[in-house]
Write an enzyme that holds these catalytic residues in place. Structure first.
Site, mmCIF file in Angstrom:
data_model
loop_
_atom_site.group_PDB
_atom_site.id
_atom_site.type_symbol
_atom_site.label_atom_id
_atom_site.label_comp_id
_atom_site.label_asym_id
_atom_site.label_seq_id
_atom_site.Cartn_x
_atom_site.Cartn_y
_atom_site.Cartn_z
ATOM 1 N N HIS A 129 35.548 45.621 41.686
ATOM 2 C CA HIS A 129 35.650 46.797 42.566
ATOM 3 C C HIS A 129 37.094 47.216 42.760
ATOM 4 C CE1 HIS A 129 36.804 44.575 46.320
ATOM 5 N NE2 HIS A 129 36.009 43.619 45.864
ATOM 6 N N ASP A 168 38.358 49.100 45.374
ATOM 7 C CA ASP A 168 38.864 49.265 46.730
ATOM 8 C C ASP A 168 39.412 47.961 47.274
ATOM 9 O OD1 ASP A 168 36.118 48.322 46.864
ATOM 10 O OD2 ASP A 168 36.198 48.680 49.022
ATOM 11 N N ASP A 213 41.841 40.916 45.641
ATOM 12 C CA ASP A 213 40.443 41.229 45.922
ATOM 13 C C ASP A 213 40.295 42.741 45.913
ATOM 14 O OD1 ASP A 213 37.832 41.341 46.822
ATOM 15 O OD2 ASP A 213 38.272 40.597 48.831
ATOM 16 N N GLU A 270 33.249 48.534 47.800
ATOM 17 C CA GLU A 270 32.585 47.236 47.957
ATOM 18 C C GLU A 270 32.920 46.602 49.294
ATOM 19 O OE1 GLU A 270 32.167 42.799 47.697
ATOM 20 O OE2 GLU A 270 33.937 44.034 48.122
ATOM 21 N N GLU A 271 34.153 46.774 49.746
ATOM 22 C CA GLU A 271 34.606 46.113 50.966
ATOM 23 C C GLU A 271 33.891 46.614 52.219
ATOM 24 O OE1 GLU A 271 36.293 43.550 51.087
ATOM 25 O OE2 GLU A 271 37.557 43.429 49.299
ATOM 26 N N ASP A 277 34.671 38.453 41.327
ATOM 27 C CA ASP A 277 35.070 38.734 42.707
ATOM 28 C C ASP A 277 35.072 37.448 43.528
ATOM 29 O OD1 ASP A 277 35.832 40.237 44.885
ATOM 30 O OD2 ASP A 277 33.850 41.067 45.285
ATOM 31 N N HIS A 308 42.439 39.576 52.214
ATOM 32 C CA HIS A 308 42.389 40.443 53.390
ATOM 33 C C HIS A 308 43.528 40.171 54.374
ATOM 34 C CE1 HIS A 308 37.730 41.252 52.934
ATOM 35 N NE2 HIS A 308 38.401 41.318 51.785
#
EC number: 3.4.11.4
Length: 414
Positions: A80, A82, A143, A177-178, A200, A383
């Site tokens: 992904h 994002d 990520d 996705e997030e 992922d 994150h």
């Protein structure tokens, strides 16, 4: 395993510098216009390496094909574009620490921040490897830009080496996705695969076929607004009621910071508004359906109890499904999991059986009929500002993608 190091490092640092955060508050698809910078770059790079059928769908997913040269199942590989909205991702400055020496890693833009093997034991296993971090003020975005770099590097190598055995391969790069909106209902048909994999995951060697099940709760608290000078016996402050709801929900248990392994949680992620109206958002997580339902019931019960203390207020609870544990479907047919395990063993590594205390696009795809376990990238501490990834972990994942493709055609390692 170092054959791909330079390319992976170059790709990751280039991709990570592009701001592509998603936004839960936006109804758009993709949720943010800035994600198109990554999506359009993927279209360009896939075309440059000679991939076939390159397209960006109306729902913002980039698709492409690597034609097969032997019979076998059609396999998808996904990542992904994002990055997470929970932490700053604007102005990412990736940096590479080559030949990590085992000590503390400091950050040029945040002198008080340190990344140490004592606090993060996985880092201690990476001595001698090349570590990519950000500068201390942002997340890195490995990520899932590490996943994108892995898929792109493997795709380029396969296309430039047409004799390498593989069935037809489909590539997909998804947005959002997030925020749990990465898999559009049209994607399974457009992807057109027998099964797929997301890149992922975390620790090198992890092959994951079990994730959380997830719901999203929105609690809207509407009070009674009036001038504070005339508020006696009339004002109902929505802020106070929202605070009481948060305070009444479990604090010493059933939160992300107090749970581990297979324990689920209720996590308050956002609270906005004013004395007139507050909106509280919570994510609910559990590995089992009944545990997830119980957490939703608890939220409703707490809100009902607070509402009963103030009949002039209105408290509305809306709980919507996000994704479900992929195990429920994969345990009936472990073909893609077994294929990945065998391919990793071909590379001299024993698979690590792990569960994800989170979800992936594969959770939704599996639920929608496309079996899709999750594979490692090496990314850690995602994150947040201490995020890092080993280039050598990414190289192993790149080789795994190609070995899965070879094994799917019946080709055994030499």
């Amino acid at each position: 395993m170092r054959d791909f190091d330079h390319e992976l490092e170059t790709r990751l640092t280039r991709y990570a510098a592009i701001d592509s955060q998603s936004d839960m508050d936006s109804p758009a698809q993709p949720s943010t216009a800035i994600q198109h910078a990554m999506l359009d770059l993927m279209v360009q790079e896939l075309q440059e390496i000679g991939a076939a059928d390159v397209t960006k769908t109306p729902y913002g997913t980039v698709l492409a094909t690597i034609p097969g040269n032997r019979p076998g199942p059609t396999i998808g590989f996904l990542a992904h574009v994002d990055t997470a909205p929970q932490f700053n991702a604007t102005g990412v400055k990736p940096r590479v620490i080559r030949g990590y020496n085992g000590g503390a890693i400091t950050f040029p833009d945040a002198p008080d921040l340190t990344l140490t093997p004592e606090d993060f034991p996985y880092l201690a296993t990476k001595i001698g490897e090349d570590i990519v971090t950000a500068s201390g003020l942002t997340l890195l975005g490995a990520d899932d830009k590490a996943g994108i770099a892995i898929v792109m590097t493997a795709a380029r190598h396969l296309i430039e080496n047409p004799d390498l055995p593989r069935p037809t391969i489909r590539i997909a790069f998804t947005p959002d996705e997030e925020i749990g909106r990465g898999v559009d209902k049209r994607l399974p048909a457009d992807l057109g695969v027998d099964f797929a994999y997301t890149f992922d995951g975390g620790d090198a060697g992890e092959i994951v076929y079990e994730t959380f099940s997830a719901d999203f709760a929105v609690v809207t608290i509407t009070g009674v607004s009036i001038h504070p000078g005339e508020a006696t016996g009339k004002l109902v402050n929505a802020i106070h009621l929202a605070s009481r709801i948060v305070e009444t929900l479990p604090q010493a248990t059933m939160t992300p910071e107090t749970t581990s392994l297979r324990e689920g949680f209720i996590h308050a992620v956002d609270m906005k508004g004013s004395a007139d109206q507050m909106v509280l958002r919570l994510i609910l997580r559990d590995f089992e359906r009944d545990g997830l339902a119980a957490k939703g019931d608890l939220v409703r019960q707490v809100c009902a109890a607070i509402a009963a203390t103030e009949p002039r207020a209105k408290i509305d609870v809306q709980i919507t499904p996000q994704y479900r544990n992929m195990r429920y479907w994969l345990e009936d047919d472990m073909t893609p999991v077994d294929l990945a395990r065998d391919a990793l063993r071909d590379l001299g590594h024993e698979p690590i059986e792990a569960v994800i205390r989170g979800g992936t696009d594969g959770s939704r795809l599996t639920e929608m009929g496309v079996p899709c376990p999750n594979l490692f990238t090496g990314m850690q501490n995602v994150h947040g500002p201490l995020e890092f990834v080993s280039v050598q972990d990414m190289a192993l994942a790149t080789r795994l993608m190609m070995q899965i493709a070879a094994r799917a055609t019946g080709t055994k390692p030499t």
